[in-house]
Motif scaffolding. Sequence first.
Motif, PDB file in Angstrom:
ATOM      1  N   GLY A 222     -20.593  -4.579  -4.891  1.00  0.00           N
ATOM      2  CA  GLY A 222     -21.186  -4.070  -3.675  1.00  0.00           C
ATOM      3  C   GLY A 222     -20.508  -4.507  -2.395  1.00  0.00           C
ATOM      4  N   ARG A 223     -19.481  -5.334  -2.491  1.00  0.00           N
ATOM      5  CA  ARG A 223     -18.821  -5.811  -1.284  1.00  0.00           C
ATOM      6  C   ARG A 223     -17.938  -4.710  -0.696  1.00  0.00           C
ATOM      7  NH1 ARG A 223     -16.091 -11.708  -0.177  1.00  0.00           N
ATOM      8  NH2 ARG A 223     -15.769 -11.375   2.052  1.00  0.00           N
ATOM      9  N   THR A 224     -17.939  -4.664   0.642  1.00  0.00           N
ATOM     10  CA  THR A 224     -17.112  -3.688   1.339  1.00  0.00           C
ATOM     11  C   THR A 224     -15.679  -4.193   1.418  1.00  0.00           C
ATOM     12  OG1 THR A 224     -19.004  -2.972   2.655  1.00  0.00           O
ATOM     13  CG2 THR A 224     -16.815  -2.376   3.469  1.00  0.00           C
ATOM     14  N   VAL A 225     -14.736  -3.296   1.173  1.00  0.00           N
ATOM     15  CA  VAL A 225     -13.326  -3.673   1.212  1.00  0.00           C
ATOM     16  C   VAL A 225     -12.573  -2.728   2.137  1.00  0.00           C
ATOM     17  CG1 VAL A 225     -13.327  -4.657  -1.110  1.00  0.00           C
ATOM     18  CG2 VAL A 225     -12.779  -2.241  -0.798  1.00  0.00           C
ATOM     19  N   SER A 226     -11.438  -3.206   2.597  1.00  0.00           N
ATOM     20  CA  SER A 226     -10.510  -2.386   3.367  1.00  0.00           C
ATOM     21  C   SER A 226      -9.247  -2.248   2.526  1.00  0.00           C
ATOM     22  CB  SER A 226     -10.206  -3.041   4.718  1.00  0.00           C
ATOM     23  OG  SER A 226      -9.241  -2.292   5.429  1.00  0.00           O
ATOM     24  N   ALA A 227      -9.072  -1.071   1.916  1.00  0.00           N
ATOM     25  CA  ALA A 227      -8.029  -0.902   0.898  1.00  0.00           C
ATOM     26  C   ALA A 227      -6.755  -0.327   1.494  1.00  0.00           C
ATOM     27  CB  ALA A 227      -8.524   0.004  -0.223  1.00  0.00           C
ATOM     28  N   SER A 228      -5.644  -0.965   1.158  1.00  0.00           N
ATOM     29  CA  SER A 228      -4.323  -0.390   1.402  1.00  0.00           C
ATOM     30  C   SER A 228      -3.884   0.272   0.100  1.00  0.00           C
ATOM     31  CB  SER A 228      -3.328  -1.480   1.811  1.00  0.00           C
ATOM     32  OG  SER A 228      -3.728  -2.088   3.022  1.00  0.00           O
ATOM     33  N   VAL A 229      -3.817   1.608   0.114  1.00  0.00           N
ATOM     34  CA  VAL A 229      -3.554   2.356  -1.120  1.00  0.00           C
ATOM     35  C   VAL A 229      -2.059   2.416  -1.386  1.00  0.00           C
ATOM     36  CG1 VAL A 229      -3.861   4.534  -2.329  1.00  0.00           C
ATOM     37  CG2 VAL A 229      -5.624   3.717  -0.759  1.00  0.00           C
ATOM     38  N   ARG A 230      -1.684   2.048  -2.588  1.00  0.00           N
ATOM     39  CA  ARG A 230      -0.285   2.060  -3.007  1.00  0.00           C
ATOM     40  C   ARG A 230      -0.035   3.301  -3.856  1.00  0.00           C
ATOM     41  NH1 ARG A 230       1.559  -3.157  -6.164  1.00  0.00           N
ATOM     42  NH2 ARG A 230       0.328  -2.168  -7.827  1.00  0.00           N
ATOM     43  N   GLY A 231       0.948   4.113  -3.448  1.00  0.00           N
ATOM     44  CA  GLY A 231       1.260   5.332  -4.184  1.00  0.00           C
ATOM     45  C   GLY A 231       0.373   6.479  -3.751  1.00  0.00           C
ATOM     46  N   ASP A 232       0.679   7.670  -4.280  1.00  0.00           N
ATOM     47  CA  ASP A 232      -0.071   8.874  -3.948  1.00  0.00           C
ATOM     48  C   ASP A 232      -1.146   9.136  -4.983  1.00  0.00           C
ATOM     49  OD1 ASP A 232       1.610   9.257  -1.778  1.00  0.00           O
ATOM     50  OD2 ASP A 232       3.061  10.397  -2.990  1.00  0.00           O
ATOM     51  N   ALA A 233      -2.120   9.927  -4.600  1.00  0.00           N
ATOM     52  CA  ALA A 233      -3.150  10.335  -5.549  1.00  0.00           C
ATOM     53  C   ALA A 233      -2.512  11.184  -6.640  1.00  0.00           C
ATOM     54  CB  ALA A 233      -4.243  11.117  -4.836  1.00  0.00           C
ATOM     55  N   PRO A 234      -2.858  10.963  -7.919  1.00  0.00           N
ATOM     56  CA  PRO A 234      -2.232  11.728  -9.009  1.00  0.00           C
ATOM     57  C   PRO A 234      -2.638  13.183  -8.968  1.00  0.00           C
ATOM     58  CG  PRO A 234      -4.058  10.415  -9.848  1.00  0.00           C
ATOM     59  CD  PRO A 234      -3.870  10.016  -8.406  1.00  0.00           C
ATOM     60  N   VAL A 235      -1.695  14.048  -9.370  1.00  0.00           N
ATOM     61  CA  VAL A 235      -1.983  15.476  -9.488  1.00  0.00           C
ATOM     62  C   VAL A 235      -2.763  15.699 -10.772  1.00  0.00           C
ATOM     63  CG1 VAL A 235      -0.986  17.768  -9.666  1.00  0.00           C
ATOM     64  CG2 VAL A 235       0.096  16.034  -8.214  1.00  0.00           C
ATOM     65  N   GLN A 236      -3.851  16.437 -10.695  1.00  0.00           N
ATOM     66  CA  GLN A 236      -4.698  16.652 -11.857  1.00  0.00           C
ATOM     67  C   GLN A 236      -3.902  17.285 -12.987  1.00  0.00           C
ATOM     68  OE1 GLN A 236      -7.877  15.756 -12.297  1.00  0.00           O
ATOM     69  NE2 GLN A 236      -7.848  14.737 -10.312  1.00  0.00           N
ATOM     70  N   GLY A 237      -3.987  16.648 -14.161  1.00  0.00           N
ATOM     71  CA  GLY A 237      -3.325  17.200 -15.344  1.00  0.00           C
ATOM     72  C   GLY A 237      -1.874  16.826 -15.484  1.00  0.00           C
ATOM     73  N   ALA A 238      -1.305  16.128 -14.475  1.00  0.00           N
ATOM     74  CA  ALA A 238       0.122  15.778 -14.553  1.00  0.00           C
ATOM     75  C   ALA A 238       0.250  14.338 -15.013  1.00  0.00           C
ATOM     76  CB  ALA A 238       0.789  15.969 -13.199  1.00  0.00           C
ATOM     77  N   GLY A 239      -0.100  14.075 -16.251  1.00  0.00           N
ATOM     78  CA  GLY A 239      -0.077  12.719 -16.766  1.00  0.00           C
ATOM     79  C   GLY A 239       1.306  12.317 -17.215  1.00  0.00           C
ATOM     80  N   GLY A 240       1.494  11.017 -17.395  1.00  0.00           N
ATOM     81  CA  GLY A 240       2.759  10.491 -17.881  1.00  0.00           C
ATOM     82  C   GLY A 240       2.675  10.239 -19.375  1.00  0.00           C
ATOM     83  N   VAL A 241       3.650   9.503 -19.869  1.00  0.00           N
ATOM     84  CA  VAL A 241       3.714   9.187 -21.292  1.00  0.00           C
ATOM     85  C   VAL A 241       3.861   7.699 -21.450  1.00  0.00           C
ATOM     86  CG1 VAL A 241       5.036   9.456 -23.408  1.00  0.00           C
ATOM     87  CG2 VAL A 241       4.730  11.399 -21.888  1.00  0.00           C
ATOM     88  N   ALA A 242       3.065   7.127 -22.316  1.00  0.00           N
ATOM     89  CA  ALA A 242       3.127   5.693 -22.597  1.00  0.00           C
ATOM     90  C   ALA A 242       3.731   5.495 -23.965  1.00  0.00           C
ATOM     91  CB  ALA A 242       1.726   5.078 -22.561  1.00  0.00           C
ATOM     92  N   ALA A 243       4.853   4.819 -24.023  1.00  0.00           N
ATOM     93  CA  ALA A 243       5.523   4.558 -25.305  1.00  0.00           C
ATOM     94  C   ALA A 243       5.287   3.134 -25.702  1.00  0.00           C
ATOM     95  CB  ALA A 243       7.021   4.819 -25.180  1.00  0.00           C
TER      96      ALA A 243
END
Length: 398
Positions: free
Chosen positions: A369-390
């Motif tokens: 419940g604590r309020t935070v001030s977020a510095s966002v790293r990177g862009d929001a992901p495009v829906q459906g454009a996932g990566g691959v985990a090997a």
Amino acid sequence: MTNSLPQFGSFIEMARKSTLLTAGIVIIGLAGSAYFFARDDITALLSPDSQSAAQSQKPASAAERGLPVIAEYASLMDEKTVVEAVGTGKSALGVLIYPAVSGEIDDILVRAGDRVSKGQVLVILDSDRERLARDLAALQVKDAQQLLARYEKARPLGAVAESEVDSARTALAEARIELDQAEVNLADRTILAPFDGIVGIPQVEAGDRVDSSTVIVTLDNIESILVDFEVAETRFDNVRVGQSVRVETWSLPGEVFTGVVESIGSRIDPESRTFAVRARVPNPNSRLLAGMSFAVYVDIEGKKYPSVPEISVLWGDEGTYVWRIDDENKVSRVPVRVVKRTNGRILLDGPISEGDLVVVEGVLRLRPGRTVSASVRGDAPVQGAGGVAARDGVGEGS
């Protein structure tokens, strides 16, 4: 005695003045300290409006600003398992060339490493007898043709019976067969390349006597290499024809070659509990050779999972969790299960969705419940454009 009394009085007077001076200094110091600590109250009494303005200019508290953190959006990644195996390469077309007949080597027209085309002459055996036999058969065919021609001219005159004409036709057919056989025997003395390829080291020399069991030379077409390997029985349902594979050979460290699964065995080996797989790897530069050993990697696709940076996943008494930031910049503790670690990221199973904002750094002072001030790293992901985990360095071998 009379002279000492005035001197004593002067001394007392000096002591009194020194005491008064010290007391004055102390009083001034106390007054200064009191003013320093009470100056805001004094200013407020003298000018309430100025005090209100000063308070309005004070910066907001840390609770009002929100705790500074670094966050990142969760993204979807495919779980991928890498099955590892050891395989052996063989040429797509490769043969040991034997002579069809016995004889003596007359000439060898190729050397090791030569590229030859289909039908090119490789080795010649002595062929004098076969050439003579062919010439004799050719003469017999000519004689049979002339005899049949005379009989056919005489038959209308009644000079030759029909049966004799038929016999002449049969003799001509037999002569032609004999000629064909002589031609085949002569052709057997010349060994030709059955397909395009690279010649190996000749196993014979001119003058050697050979027969049908003697290896003359090897011939390989290595435009592509077939890699045979075995996979554990538990993966029989995961390997498919046309599936991509990667191979590496210890002969060429650091180089990776890509191919596809070409065929899969139809049965399980009861002793090793594995099944055979064959992959075809293109080899346009002829850098891969038949007989090489290969490390084979087969990628097996899995489910999609949300992924977050590895440092954002925390461990507590109740298990693993992450901090998620909602639309009101408040954090909540979300329990998750670790599916896989890969390349600095972790695949999670839990109530985390693609695009959720997850705290990456600054988690030490967080509370639900604590309020935070977020510095966002990177862009929001495009829906459906996932990566691959090997799977890094973890595989299954045969």
